[in-house]
Design a protein around this motif. Structure first.
Motif, PDB file in Angstrom:
ATOM      1  N   GLY A   1      16.005   0.825   4.093  1.00  0.00           N
ATOM      2  CA  GLY A   1      15.612   1.915   3.193  1.00  0.00           C
ATOM      3  C   GLY A   1      16.179   1.774   1.795  1.00  0.00           C
ATOM      4  N   ASP A   2      17.288   1.051   1.648  1.00  0.00           N
ATOM      5  CA  ASP A   2      17.881   0.914   0.318  1.00  0.00           C
ATOM      6  C   ASP A   2      17.553  -0.445  -0.310  1.00  0.00           C
ATOM      7  N   HIS A   3      16.533  -1.123   0.231  1.00  0.00           N
ATOM      8  CA  HIS A   3      16.137  -2.419  -0.322  1.00  0.00           C
ATOM      9  C   HIS A   3      15.494  -2.225  -1.695  1.00  0.00           C
ATOM     10  N   LYS A   4      15.743  -3.148  -2.568  1.00  0.00           N
ATOM     11  CA  LYS A   4      15.126  -3.250  -3.900  1.00  0.00           C
ATOM     12  C   LYS A   4      13.605  -3.029  -3.880  1.00  0.00           C
ATOM     13  N   ALA A   5      12.984  -3.420  -2.759  1.00  0.00           N
ATOM     14  CA  ALA A   5      11.527  -3.327  -2.626  1.00  0.00           C
ATOM     15  C   ALA A   5      11.007  -1.932  -2.920  1.00  0.00           C
ATOM     16  N   TRP A   6      11.763  -0.913  -2.554  1.00  0.00           N
ATOM     17  CA  TRP A   6      11.226   0.454  -2.639  1.00  0.00           C
ATOM     18  C   TRP A   6      11.254   0.980  -4.071  1.00  0.00           C
ATOM     19  N   GLU A   7      12.269   0.569  -4.803  1.00  0.00           N
ATOM     20  CA  GLU A   7      12.290   0.962  -6.210  1.00  0.00           C
ATOM     21  C   GLU A   7      11.115   0.297  -6.934  1.00  0.00           C
ATOM     22  N   MET A   8      10.858  -0.960  -6.576  1.00  0.00           N
ATOM     23  CA  MET A   8       9.748  -1.697  -7.191  1.00  0.00           C
ATOM     24  C   MET A   8       8.402  -1.083  -6.791  1.00  0.00           C
ATOM     25  N   GLU A   9       8.293  -0.731  -5.521  1.00  0.00           N
ATOM     26  CA  GLU A   9       7.085  -0.077  -5.025  1.00  0.00           C
ATOM     27  C   GLU A   9       6.834   1.221  -5.804  1.00  0.00           C
ATOM     28  N   ALA A  10       7.881   2.001  -5.974  1.00  0.00           N
ATOM     29  CA  ALA A  10       7.755   3.285  -6.689  1.00  0.00           C
ATOM     30  C   ALA A  10       7.335   3.047  -8.136  1.00  0.00           C
ATOM     31  N   TYR A  11       7.834   1.983  -8.708  1.00  0.00           N
ATOM     32  CA  TYR A  11       7.489   1.643 -10.090  1.00  0.00           C
ATOM     33  C   TYR A  11       5.974   1.486 -10.233  1.00  0.00           C
ATOM     34  N   TYR A  12       5.357   0.800  -9.279  1.00  0.00           N
ATOM     35  CA  TYR A  12       3.907   0.592  -9.349  1.00  0.00           C
ATOM     36  C   TYR A  12       3.127   1.869  -9.005  1.00  0.00           C
ATOM     37  N   LEU A  13       3.560   2.543  -7.960  1.00  0.00           N
ATOM     38  CA  LEU A  13       2.843   3.771  -7.594  1.00  0.00           C
ATOM     39  C   LEU A  13       2.899   4.787  -8.732  1.00  0.00           C
ATOM     40  N   ALA A  14       4.034   4.868  -9.387  1.00  0.00           N
ATOM     41  CA  ALA A  14       4.202   5.849 -10.471  1.00  0.00           C
ATOM     42  C   ALA A  14       3.264   5.555 -11.642  1.00  0.00           C
TER      43      ALA A  14
ATOM     44  N   GLY B   1       0.647 -11.354  -6.714  1.00  0.00           N
ATOM     45  CA  GLY B   1      -0.289 -10.274  -6.400  1.00  0.00           C
ATOM     46  C   GLY B   1      -1.225 -10.674  -5.274  1.00  0.00           C
ATOM     47  N   ALA B   2      -1.632  -9.697  -4.476  1.00  0.00           N
ATOM     48  CA  ALA B   2      -2.361  -9.993  -3.246  1.00  0.00           C
ATOM     49  C   ALA B   2      -3.824  -9.588  -3.275  1.00  0.00           C
ATOM     50  N   CYS B   3      -4.330  -9.087  -4.404  1.00  0.00           N
ATOM     51  CA  CYS B   3      -5.739  -8.680  -4.413  1.00  0.00           C
ATOM     52  C   CYS B   3      -6.639  -9.872  -4.717  1.00  0.00           C
ATOM     53  N   PRO B   4      -7.605 -10.141  -3.840  1.00  0.00           N
ATOM     54  CA  PRO B   4      -8.506 -11.277  -4.083  1.00  0.00           C
ATOM     55  C   PRO B   4      -9.377 -11.091  -5.329  1.00  0.00           C
ATOM     56  N   PHE B   5      -9.574  -9.854  -5.774  1.00  0.00           N
ATOM     57  CA  PHE B   5     -10.386  -9.610  -6.973  1.00  0.00           C
ATOM     58  C   PHE B   5      -9.566  -9.669  -8.262  1.00  0.00           C
ATOM     59  N   HIS B   6      -8.358  -9.104  -8.209  1.00  0.00           N
ATOM     60  CA  HIS B   6      -7.610  -8.878  -9.454  1.00  0.00           C
ATOM     61  C   HIS B   6      -6.195  -9.418  -9.437  1.00  0.00           C
ATOM     62  N   GLY B   7      -5.767 -10.015  -8.346  1.00  0.00           N
ATOM     63  CA  GLY B   7      -4.379 -10.496  -8.303  1.00  0.00           C
ATOM     64  C   GLY B   7      -3.411  -9.340  -8.334  1.00  0.00           C
ATOM     65  N   ASP B   8      -2.896  -9.039  -9.532  1.00  0.00           N
ATOM     66  CA  ASP B   8      -1.816  -8.058  -9.633  1.00  0.00           C
ATOM     67  C   ASP B   8      -2.262  -6.659 -10.028  1.00  0.00           C
ATOM     68  N   CYS B   9      -3.394  -6.210  -9.502  1.00  0.00           N
ATOM     69  CA  CYS B   9      -3.756  -4.795  -9.640  1.00  0.00           C
ATOM     70  C   CYS B   9      -2.824  -3.964  -8.747  1.00  0.00           C
ATOM     71  N   LEU B  10      -3.009  -2.640  -8.751  1.00  0.00           N
ATOM     72  CA  LEU B  10      -2.131  -1.774  -7.955  1.00  0.00           C
ATOM     73  C   LEU B  10      -2.125  -2.178  -6.481  1.00  0.00           C
ATOM     74  N   GLU B  11      -3.309  -2.323  -5.893  1.00  0.00           N
ATOM     75  CA  GLU B  11      -3.373  -2.742  -4.490  1.00  0.00           C
ATOM     76  C   GLU B  11      -2.715  -4.099  -4.295  1.00  0.00           C
ATOM     77  N   GLY B  12      -2.948  -4.982  -5.258  1.00  0.00           N
ATOM     78  CA  GLY B  12      -2.369  -6.326  -5.181  1.00  0.00           C
ATOM     79  C   GLY B  12      -0.852  -6.323  -5.221  1.00  0.00           C
ATOM     80  N   MET B  13      -0.259  -5.291  -5.818  1.00  0.00           N
ATOM     81  CA  MET B  13       1.191  -5.233  -5.960  1.00  0.00           C
ATOM     82  C   MET B  13       1.864  -4.264  -4.998  1.00  0.00           C
ATOM     83  N   ALA B  14       1.123  -3.279  -4.494  1.00  0.00           N
ATOM     84  CA  ALA B  14       1.804  -2.171  -3.809  1.00  0.00           C
ATOM     85  C   ALA B  14       1.289  -1.861  -2.407  1.00  0.00           C
ATOM     86  N   SER B  15       0.253  -2.548  -1.935  1.00  0.00           N
ATOM     87  CA  SER B  15      -0.232  -2.292  -0.574  1.00  0.00           C
ATOM     88  C   SER B  15       0.782  -2.810   0.448  1.00  0.00           C
ATOM     89  N   GLY B  16       0.606  -2.414   1.700  1.00  0.00           N
ATOM     90  CA  GLY B  16       1.456  -2.934   2.771  1.00  0.00           C
ATOM     91  C   GLY B  16       1.474  -4.461   2.805  1.00  0.00           C
TER      92      GLY B  16
END
Ligand SMILES: Nc1ncnc2c1ncn2[C@@H]1O[C@H](COP(=O)(O)OP(=O)(O)O)[C@@H](O)[C@H]1O
Ligand SMILES: Nc1ncnc2c1ncn2[C@@H]1O[C@H](COP(=O)(O)OP(=O)(O)O)[C@@H](O)[C@H]1O
Ligand SMILES: [Zn+2]
Ligand SMILES: [Zn+2]
Lengths: 293, 293
Positions: free
Chosen positions: A198-211, A167-182
């Motif tokens: 466009g068919d990379h695994k990354a997008w399904e994972m991204e959608a999982y967090y956004l959802a 996770g990339a958030c300096p406050f929370h690690g794996d919060c939404l921003e930490g997992m799904a930001s650019g």
């Protein structure tokens, strides 16, 4: 009617002149530097254009509490010179006109409700998925602030079973921003999102967090439209993934035809496209003008 | 001014007569049975007491869309006879007065904002943790509905590392209600919550789940007060656990003194105690009366 609009982003400022139809007649853009350096360009642009009001949609956090002497200021940003800077006061010194001030995402959601994908609706939420994850909330015909303003980019996430990214958030690690930001996408996969197929695994994972965020907000507020903007959402294949995942999370629970039968028109890109932020700032300016009339 | 108030719960109805100071002058309670059977008792109670308006806080889901012909009805409940029942229409047939209608939790949050723990504030949320988990949302001085009404008891949870309970929600398994309602506690531990000792592991786990919901709503809406009611919250030791866990989740992110420095006065029990629901219904009746004036 000529209104000044400022979309104050963390990396880039856009200034425009618009009218009450939501039309942007003139615009300029420049990088975000120290406050005075940046804003003198805005001041020069508005110059003698005779603006009757100014609307500002700003990066945050910002102070929106009108009963607080610090109203109109940026608060705790690490951006050099901006912490505590009196954004509204500075503009008012040069232009003694009504100034509307809100977060960049509240501006965007307001613009979308006035002229965009949520036109005519009294509720909607706007997520931007970019360098950060931000949320603007419009409910019962009002922008929601509460004690501060929406910061829903930092909610807890349920981890995707195949995701080991810390996770990339300096406050929370794996919060939404930490997992799904650019930047989170870039750190997880080692390349920028724009370079992943466009068919990379990354997008399904991204959608999982956004959802997760969307299911939560739909359960809590059942907004009449959910708008997803920001750089990452240029990956249009995310939309069907996100819709499917939201439906799976809700499992029929929020019993509205808009959600059950017409998800394609419920979770959508901004109707104003990349103009959502600037048009939103314009809408804030118009509102400030009529509130003071 | 004499207003009729109905707190329509899934197992129990409470009816009261109140005034515009939030005082309940008379009351009665009876079990929830088939609609006509139940409501004829309400009708008999209000009888010739000369109510000028009626407020109803109802179990749900209910239809709150005034532009919909099904406005005022209970929608999809499994409760015998109630699915599709025209609650508002039935009461209006006997009492041709303004009728206010909302969810039981929106009623409670409204009552708390008028006379209770959030008195004078323009935003607050109310969670009830009982047979189910429900949420009422008051933002910018308005009850929030959106497409339907808040259903935030069913948000996804992040599982407690030591929790193997499968979850009790028939729709979602381990959603918040599935993990933290009274029945969930009973299924997980094999005894009713009221029989577990105050220092049982159950309460720390309960707080872990409740805090997820609260952190989410605080990030999204930063309400000015967060109120926790319902049977499970009679376990007062939950409050300090929940506050600590919310602070841990937020990690300083929502920078308001109310949250950073005064959590004891921020996450609180209902100021109206077990009267929150009935007083809320009263407040809905008062509002209906003044809206029609
Ligand atoms: N086409 C794209 N596909 C995936 N990610 C993108 C794309 N375009 C931009 N991004 C990512 O979005 C982020 C920038 O978001 P943007 O909304 O443009 O700006 P900001 O959030 O800074 O205002 C960067 O992390 C960038 O990698
Ligand atoms: N003192 C208590 N401690 C723990 N759980 C309790 C307590 N009192 C009631 N409960 C639980 O709360 C639930 C009932 O919630 P309540 O809010 O009283 O009613 P309802 O949600 O049906 O309107 C039951 O599951 C019950 O086991
Ligand atoms: Zn975060
Ligand atoms: Zn559920």
């Amino acid at each position: 009617m000529r209104i000044g609009a400022i979309e104050a982003g963390g990396t880039k400022f856009i200034c425009g002149i618009g009218n009450d139809k939501g039309e942007i007649l003139d615009r300029i853009s420049f990088p975000t530097e120290a406050p005075e350096q940046t804003l003198e360009q805005a001041v020069a642009f508005f110059g003698d254009k005779g603006v009757e009001a100014i609307g500002i949609g700003s990066f945050g956090p910002i102070n929106l509490d009108r009963s607080n002497p610090a109203y109109g200021r940026v608060t705790t940003t690490p951006k050099p010179g901006w912490a505590g800077f009196d954004f509204v006061g500075y503009m008012k010194r040069f232009f003694p006109v009504p100034v509307g001030f809100d977060t960049d995402v509240n501006a965007a959601v307001f613009g979308e409700a006035k002229w965009g994908a949520a036109k005519g609706l009294d509720s909607c939420v706007y997520y931007t998925i970019g360098t950060g994850v931000g949320v603007g909330v419009y409910a019962e015909g009002k922008l929601v602030h509460g004690l501060v303003h929406p910061e829903g980019g930092h909610i807890l996430t349920r981890r995707h079973p195949e995701d080991n990214f810390i996770g990339a958030c300096p406050f929370h690690g794996d919060c939404l921003e930490g997992m799904a930001s650019g930047p989170a996408i870039e750190k997880r996969w080692g390349v920028k999102g724009s370079e992943l197929p466009g068919d990379h695994k990354a997008w399904e994972m991204e959608a999982y967090y956004l959802a997760q965020a969307l299911s939560g907000v739909i359960l809590l507020l059942s907004p009449k439209k959910v708008i997803l903007g920001g750089g990452v959402m240029h990956q249009k294949q995310l939309f069907p993934f996100v819709r499917k995942e939201v439906a799976r999370n809700l499992n029929g629970y929020v019993a509205s035809p808009a959600i059950l039968d017409d998800m394609d028109n419920y979770i959508v890109p901004p109707g104003l496209g990349d103009n959502a932020g600037l048009c939103g700032a314009l809408a804030l300016g118009i509102e400030a003008s009529s509130a003071s009339a």
